[in-house]
Design a protein around this motif. Structure first.
Motif, short mmCIF file in Angstrom:
data_model
loop_
_atom_site.label_atom_id
_atom_site.label_comp_id
_atom_site.label_asym_id
_atom_site.label_seq_id
_atom_site.Cartn_x
_atom_site.Cartn_y
_atom_site.Cartn_z
N ILE A 174 0.85 -1.19 0.00
CA ILE A 174 0.00 0.00 0.00
C ILE A 174 0.88 1.25 0.00
CG2 ILE A 174 -1.85 1.26 1.15
CD1 ILE A 174 -2.67 -1.32 2.51
N ILE A 175 0.61 2.14 -0.94
CA ILE A 175 1.28 3.44 -1.00
C ILE A 175 0.30 4.51 -0.56
CG2 ILE A 175 2.48 5.12 -2.44
CD1 ILE A 175 3.18 2.90 -4.36
N GLY A 176 0.72 5.38 0.32
CA GLY A 176 -0.12 6.50 0.75
C GLY A 176 0.53 7.82 0.38
N ALA A 177 -0.28 8.77 -0.04
CA ALA A 177 0.19 10.11 -0.35
C ALA A 177 -0.53 11.10 0.55
CB ALA A 177 -0.07 10.46 -1.82
N GLU A 178 0.23 11.96 1.20
CA GLU A 178 -0.34 12.95 2.13
C GLU A 178 0.65 14.11 2.26
OE1 GLU A 178 -2.32 15.22 4.04
OE2 GLU A 178 -3.39 13.29 4.08
N PRO A 179 0.25 15.32 1.90
CA PRO A 179 1.17 16.46 2.01
C PRO A 179 1.23 17.07 3.40
CG PRO A 179 -0.88 17.15 1.00
CD PRO A 179 -0.99 15.67 1.20
N TYR A 180 0.26 16.78 4.26
CA TYR A 180 0.18 17.38 5.59
C TYR A 180 1.16 16.66 6.51
CZ TYR A 180 -2.09 19.15 9.86
OH TYR A 180 -2.37 19.76 11.06
N ILE A 181 2.25 17.33 6.84
CA ILE A 181 3.36 16.66 7.53
C ILE A 181 2.95 16.16 8.91
CG2 ILE A 181 4.39 18.69 8.61
CD1 ILE A 181 6.20 15.81 6.76
N ASN A 182 2.01 16.83 9.57
CA ASN A 182 1.55 16.33 10.87
C ASN A 182 0.86 14.98 10.71
OD1 ASN A 182 1.72 19.35 10.88
ND2 ASN A 182 1.29 19.06 13.06
#
Length: 232
Positions: free
Chosen positions: A84-92
């Motif tokens: 599973i690859i996850g993408a999330e720009p919110y560093i928190n």
């Protein structure tokens, strides 16, 4: 060299001050969980990622905007035969996910701490067997609806990387987001599987309610669960 497209980004990148433990997770764990060279600086030619090498030939799932990561870690633990690859720009959110990965000791995950569009640039065509878009930013004001994920700018590259027959799950508590999703997703080569009200009112059998869903329920909003299948 591929020309870098101009892409506005409207969401949050960082929130409250990170805890010491979260800074440790980012410093010690994030690099090892990278899916490969995604950024334009590291991969200006936009060479596709080698997913077979990354996950030893396992089927690959994608979560776009994983929030705090609870659903992603849950799916990884329940499906060890999948990558599973996850993408999330919110560093928190990325830091929260890394803490959950440590505690769950799952090893079939990769993390892109940035814009999902950059990741989709370098995912091979027809490589993703399942994708999740769970409680995305609703951008409630009408003038901001073009910023939603369910627009051609995002859905066309998502459709490119998904296999024929692959499943796309969308969860949202915003009725107008449901409307736009049902209008726009089929235009990009997906069929909605809903036939009865239960198909969008009852969560999936393997669903883990996220903190965003719990907030929606506390505030009296109704979750909707939409399932699409990529046409061949």
């Amino acid at each position: 060299m591929t020309t870098r497209p101009h892409r506005n980004f409207y969401g949050r990148i960082k929130g409250k001050t990170l805890k010491d433990s979260q800074r440790t997770y980012l410093a010690e764990d994030l690099a090892d969980l990278s899916p490969g060279p995604v950024s334009w600086d590291d991969n200006p030619e936009r060479t596709p990622l080698d997913l077979d090498a990354l996950f030893d030939g396992k089927p690959v799932w994608l979560e776009v905007g994983f929030g705090g990561g609870e659903h992603m870690v849950h799916q990884a633990a329940q499906n060890p035969d999948v990558g599973i690859i996850g993408a999330e720009p919110y560093i928190n959110g990325v830091a929260m996910l890394l803490g959950k990965i440590r505690r769950a000791a799952v090893t079939n995950l990769a993390v892109h701490p940035g814009d999902a569009r950059d990741l989709m640039d370098v995912l091979p065509s027809a490589s993703i067997a399942r994708a999740f878009l769970l409680y995305p930013d609703p951008w409630p004001k009408a003038r901001h609806h073009r910023r939603r994920f369910v627009t051609p700018e995002h859905l066309a590259p998502l459709a490119r990387v998904m296999k024929p027959g692959a499943m796309l799950r969308v969860a949202t508590d915003i009725p107008d987001y449901v409307r736009q999703t049902l209008e726009e997703v089929p235009k990009q080569g997906f069929d909605w599987t809903g036939e009865t009200a239960a198909d969008w009112r009852i969560p999936w059998d393997d669903w883990l309610s996220t903190r965003y869903e719990q907030k929606a329920l506390r505030e009296g909003r109704t979750p909707h669960y939409l399932t699409f299948v990529r046409r061949g």
